[in-house]
Design an enzyme around this catalytic site. Structure first.
Site, PDB file in Angstrom:
ATOM      1  N   LYS A 170      -8.680   5.123 -12.130  1.00 35.69           N
ATOM      2  CA  LYS A 170      -7.734   3.985 -12.105  1.00 35.69           C
ATOM      3  C   LYS A 170      -8.445   2.736 -11.570  1.00 35.69           C
ATOM      4  O   LYS A 170      -8.329   1.661 -12.149  1.00 35.69           O
ATOM      5  CB  LYS A 170      -6.549   4.349 -11.200  1.00 35.69           C
ATOM      6  CG  LYS A 170      -5.752   3.159 -10.731  1.00 35.69           C
ATOM      7  CD  LYS A 170      -4.625   3.540  -9.812  1.00 35.69           C
ATOM      8  CE  LYS A 170      -4.969   3.557  -8.343  1.00 35.69           C
ATOM      9  NZ  LYS A 170      -5.159   2.254  -7.707  1.00 35.69           N
ATOM     10  N   ASN A 171      -9.184   2.902 -10.482  1.00 31.61           N
ATOM     11  CA  ASN A 171      -9.794   1.732  -9.835  1.00 31.61           C
ATOM     12  C   ASN A 171     -10.955   1.151 -10.646  1.00 31.61           C
ATOM     13  O   ASN A 171     -11.362   0.017 -10.415  1.00 31.61           O
ATOM     14  CB  ASN A 171     -10.263   2.078  -8.420  1.00 31.61           C
ATOM     15  CG  ASN A 171      -9.098   2.205  -7.455  1.00 31.61           C
ATOM     16  OD1 ASN A 171      -7.950   1.927  -7.828  1.00 31.61           O
ATOM     17  ND2 ASN A 171      -9.360   2.626  -6.238  1.00 31.61           N
ATOM     18  N   CYS A 185       0.966  -5.445   2.161  1.00 33.32           N
ATOM     19  CA  CYS A 185       1.066  -4.156   1.489  1.00 33.32           C
ATOM     20  C   CYS A 185       1.182  -3.101   2.569  1.00 33.32           C
ATOM     21  O   CYS A 185       0.849  -3.356   3.724  1.00 33.32           O
ATOM     22  CB  CYS A 185      -0.144  -4.001   0.574  1.00 33.32           C
ATOM     23  SG  CYS A 185      -1.165  -2.591   0.760  1.00 33.32           S
ATOM     24  N   ARG A 223      -4.283  -7.088   3.814  1.00 33.28           N
ATOM     25  CA  ARG A 223      -5.065  -7.213   2.583  1.00 33.28           C
ATOM     26  C   ARG A 223      -5.096  -8.630   1.999  1.00 33.28           C
ATOM     27  O   ARG A 223      -4.543  -8.900   0.933  1.00 33.28           O
ATOM     28  CB  ARG A 223      -4.558  -6.218   1.534  1.00 33.28           C
ATOM     29  CG  ARG A 223      -4.645  -4.797   2.020  1.00 33.28           C
ATOM     30  CD  ARG A 223      -4.221  -3.802   0.988  1.00 33.28           C
ATOM     31  NE  ARG A 223      -5.254  -3.528   0.013  1.00 33.28           N
ATOM     32  CZ  ARG A 223      -5.142  -2.604  -0.922  1.00 33.28           C
ATOM     33  NH1 ARG A 223      -4.047  -1.898  -1.000  1.00 33.28           N
ATOM     34  NH2 ARG A 223      -6.112  -2.401  -1.777  1.00 33.28           N
ATOM     35  N   ASP A 260      -9.739   6.062   0.771  1.00 29.48           N
ATOM     36  CA  ASP A 260      -8.740   6.611  -0.156  1.00 29.48           C
ATOM     37  C   ASP A 260      -8.657   8.141  -0.105  1.00 29.48           C
ATOM     38  O   ASP A 260      -7.809   8.727  -0.776  1.00 29.48           O
ATOM     39  CB  ASP A 260      -9.038   6.155  -1.599  1.00 29.48           C
ATOM     40  CG  ASP A 260      -8.635   4.714  -1.830  1.00 29.48           C
ATOM     41  OD1 ASP A 260      -8.021   4.117  -0.923  1.00 29.48           O
ATOM     42  OD2 ASP A 260      -8.924   4.175  -2.918  1.00 29.48           O
ATOM     43  N   ARG A 273       1.729   5.899  -9.328  1.00 26.46           N
ATOM     44  CA  ARG A 273       0.854   4.725  -9.476  1.00 26.46           C
ATOM     45  C   ARG A 273      -0.574   5.144  -9.768  1.00 26.46           C
ATOM     46  O   ARG A 273      -1.325   4.376 -10.374  1.00 26.46           O
ATOM     47  CB  ARG A 273       0.855   3.908  -8.179  1.00 26.46           C
ATOM     48  CG  ARG A 273       2.137   3.157  -7.948  1.00 26.46           C
ATOM     49  CD  ARG A 273       1.985   2.231  -6.773  1.00 26.46           C
ATOM     50  NE  ARG A 273       0.805   1.386  -6.944  1.00 26.46           N
ATOM     51  CZ  ARG A 273       0.260   0.664  -5.991  1.00 26.46           C
ATOM     52  NH1 ARG A 273       0.766   0.681  -4.788  1.00 26.46           N
ATOM     53  NH2 ARG A 273      -0.813  -0.072  -6.234  1.00 26.46           N
TER      54      ARG A 273
HETATM   55  C1  UD1 Z   1     -10.040  -1.275  -3.409  1.00 29.05           C
HETATM   56  C2  UD1 Z   1      -9.336  -0.087  -4.024  1.00 29.05           C
HETATM   57  C3  UD1 Z   1      -8.563   0.685  -2.968  1.00 29.05           C
HETATM   58  C4  UD1 Z   1      -9.497   1.059  -1.808  1.00 29.05           C
HETATM   59  C5  UD1 Z   1     -10.240  -0.157  -1.297  1.00 29.05           C
HETATM   60  C6  UD1 Z   1     -11.285   0.192  -0.249  1.00 29.05           C
HETATM   61  C7  UD1 Z   1      -8.872  -0.882  -6.255  1.00 29.05           C
HETATM   62  C8  UD1 Z   1      -7.867  -1.302  -7.256  1.00 29.05           C
HETATM   63  N1  UD1 Z   1      -8.432  -0.584  -5.035  1.00 29.05           N
HETATM   64  O1  UD1 Z   1      -9.038  -2.142  -2.884  1.00 29.05           O
HETATM   65  O2  UD1 Z   1      -8.017   1.850  -3.566  1.00 29.05           O
HETATM   66  O3  UD1 Z   1      -8.729   1.614  -0.765  1.00 29.05           O
HETATM   67  O4  UD1 Z   1     -10.916  -0.830  -2.369  1.00 29.05           O
HETATM   68  O5  UD1 Z   1     -12.182   1.115  -0.749  1.00 29.05           O
HETATM   69  O6  UD1 Z   1     -10.036  -0.743  -6.566  1.00 29.05           O
HETATM   70  N2  UD1 Z   1     -10.407  -7.961   2.698  1.00 29.05           N
HETATM   71  C9  UD1 Z   1     -10.373  -9.209   3.279  1.00 29.05           C
HETATM   72  N3  UD1 Z   1     -10.364 -10.302   2.449  1.00 29.05           N
HETATM   73  C10 UD1 Z   1     -10.409 -10.179   1.087  1.00 29.05           C
HETATM   74  C11 UD1 Z   1     -10.454  -8.896   0.515  1.00 29.05           C
HETATM   75  C12 UD1 Z   1     -10.462  -7.803   1.355  1.00 29.05           C
HETATM   76  O7  UD1 Z   1     -10.332  -9.351   4.494  1.00 29.05           O
HETATM   77  O8  UD1 Z   1     -10.406 -11.216   0.397  1.00 29.05           O
HETATM   78  C13 UD1 Z   1     -10.416  -6.787   3.592  1.00 29.05           C
HETATM   79  C14 UD1 Z   1      -9.222  -5.856   3.334  1.00 29.05           C
HETATM   80  O9  UD1 Z   1      -8.084  -6.278   4.055  1.00 29.05           O
HETATM   81  C15 UD1 Z   1      -9.758  -4.522   3.820  1.00 29.05           C
HETATM   82  C16 UD1 Z   1     -11.247  -4.606   3.449  1.00 29.05           C
HETATM   83  O10 UD1 Z   1     -11.530  -5.975   3.256  1.00 29.05           O
HETATM   84  O11 UD1 Z   1      -9.640  -4.428   5.198  1.00 29.05           O
HETATM   85  C17 UD1 Z   1     -11.617  -3.840   2.197  1.00 29.05           C
HETATM   86  O12 UD1 Z   1     -10.739  -4.193   1.148  1.00 29.05           O
HETATM   87  P1  UD1 Z   1     -11.220  -4.215  -0.370  1.00 29.05           P
HETATM   88  O13 UD1 Z   1     -12.504  -3.480  -0.490  1.00 29.05           O
HETATM   89  O14 UD1 Z   1     -11.163  -5.602  -0.871  1.00 29.05           O
HETATM   90  O15 UD1 Z   1     -10.057  -3.371  -1.066  1.00 29.05           O
HETATM   91  P2  UD1 Z   1      -9.403  -3.631  -2.478  1.00 29.05           P
HETATM   92  O16 UD1 Z   1     -10.407  -4.171  -3.421  1.00 29.05           O
HETATM   93  O17 UD1 Z   1      -8.131  -4.355  -2.292  1.00 29.05           O
END
Ligand code: UD1
Length: 418
Positions: free
Chosen positions: A22-23, A118, A123, A307, A399
């Protein structure tokens, strides 16, 4: 509202074919905006994918899903395009924000709803915007929307992420793919799903190389009009079934995977005493009892994935001694703990740390799913618990897990959706 009913304690035996990721599919679907025609195979048919498809259709793309063979065909004829991702679609699925990069590349502007909070944490998307600004996008936030513009196109740049983010790395890749000149991304996420996106973008005509945590991009001058891509397997689904098998399996074979990509998970389970046989594209789990305690910290890839944290915690409840999990990625990702405790687990949480005292005998209860991975951890607990477990709010499961009941039932589990 649908519930999942599980009568536990039935040993699992059989084969499970692991679905596409999915990701990995979500950013690749966002990338289809860049091309005229994309054919994707091995797409997992789960709710988040349907939400992304809805978003692409809203934008103006023609999307055809073939459910029978897990394929999606996307065409972009540049007709009646809306460079908008509305709140109603982004709030249910945060990955909607990934269309920002591709819309800026092809249409020089985008209006994307901020995803908001969320269940597992705040996030934010500041790192996505930081990267796009470095590539020359003008960005404003107004009325809950990101307003982005790059009138003369994006320009290559050197971007050093202050912390590692999967989504921000993907959005930066999508935007820099066609940015003029060279881009270097430092401190990137290098999850297999990021690599699958890079593979897709290179098929599309890109020139992208990953070295350690650095990604080098030379702006693509000519995008291919048609491209096909087979999505990588879902390593989180694989890990979830590995843990199910470790909990209550007699002999389970997990097929169509690449064990090389989940070495941390394999080593973690081995240290706990799980009996595994690794083959080229299959992992076999044999009856594993007398599990041992372990300490695990979640980290970006190749570390142990956040995850799989909730699922591993269930296994820890069955291991002898005191196991510890440190959750480093999200600030609110222990919501499964109160529900597991209601099923008999002995767990204490303190900020980022969960301490699990085992082995505990789990007993069935009526429990509530709170997010995707928390809900599947309750399914795992239900499989190994005495009596009956009823899981409410299973839309969270839908999901991200394709044919969960079918796959478990094929392995003799007593699972029913009501
Ligand atoms: C993706 C995965 C999710 C997984 C996560 C971490 C998808 C669709 N989802 O989520 O299943 O749990 O990676 O492996 O691929 N952060 C910031 N600022 C930003 C973006 C992120 O501070 O602009 C922080 C987030 O709050 C979190 C950390 O960075 O604490 C990691 O998040 P991120 O790797 O971005 O997760 P997602 O891409 O949302």
């Amino acid at each position: 509202m649908q519930k999942l009913l599980i009568n536990g304690k039935k040993e699992l035996v059989g084969k499970i074919i692991i679905s596409g990721s999915k990701n990995a599919t979500l950013p690749i679907l966002a990338a289809t905006i860049l091309s005229d025609h994309v054919k994707l195979t091995k797409v997992p048919l789960v709710k988040d994918i349907f939400t992304m498809v809805e978003l692409l259709k809203f934008i103006g793309l023609k999307v055809n899903i073939s459910k029978k063979d897990n394929q999606i065909d996307v065409r972009n004829h540049d007709k009646n395009i809306k460079t908008l991702a509305p709140y109603k679609l982004v709030k249910t699925m945060r990955a909607g924000v990934l269309v920002l990069g591709p819309l800026l590349v092809r249409y020089n502007k985008a209006k994307i709803s901020l995803p908001g909070g969320c269940a597992i944490g705040t996030r934010p998307v500041d790192l996505h915007l930081f990267a796009l600004k470095k590539l020359g996008a003008k960005i404003k936030i107004k009325n809950g929307y990101i307003l982005a513009e790059a009138k003369k196109g994006l320009k290559g740049s050197t971007i050093t992420f202050p912390s590692i983010s999967v989504g921000a790395t993907e959005n930066a890749l999508l935007a820099a793919f066609k940015a003029e000149g060279k881009t270097v991304l430092n401190n990137c996420a290098i999850e297999p799903e990021v690599r699958d996106l890079v593979k897709f973008l290179n098929n599309l005509g890109g020139n992208i190389k990953i070295k350690g945590r650095k990604i080098f991009i030379i702006g693509c001058k000519k995008i291919k009009k048609t491209v096909s891509h087979k999505v990588i397997f879902d390593r989180i689904e694989l890990g979830t079934y590995m843990i199910a098998a470790a909990l209550i399996g007699k002999k389970i074979s997990l097929n169509k995977v690449n064990p090389e990509l989940i070495l941390t998970e394999i080593n973690t389970l081995k240290k706990m005493g799980v009996k595994l046989k690794i083959k080229k594209d299959t992992i076999e789990i044999l009856k594993s009892r007398n599990l041992k305690k372990i300490n695990v910290s979640t980290k970006p890839y190749p570390g142990f994935p956040t995850d799989l944290q909730a699922q591993l915690m269930v296994l820890m409840t069955r291991a002898s001694g005191k196991s510890v999990i440190k959750e480093n990625i999200f600030e609110n990702r222990f919501m499964h703990v109160p529900e597991l405790k209601r099923m008999g687990a002995n767990i204490i949480t303190n900020n980022k740390i969960a301490t699990i005292f085992g082995p505990s005998k789990l007993t069935g209860a009526e429990v509530m799913a709170t997010d995707l991975r928390a809900s599947v951890s309750l399914v795992l607990a239900g499989l190994v618990a005495d009596n009956r477990t009823i899981i409410n709010r299973i839309y969270h499961l839908d999901r991200g897990y394709e044919s969960l009941e079918k796959k478990l039932k094929n392995c003799k589990a007593r699972v029913k959706r009501i």
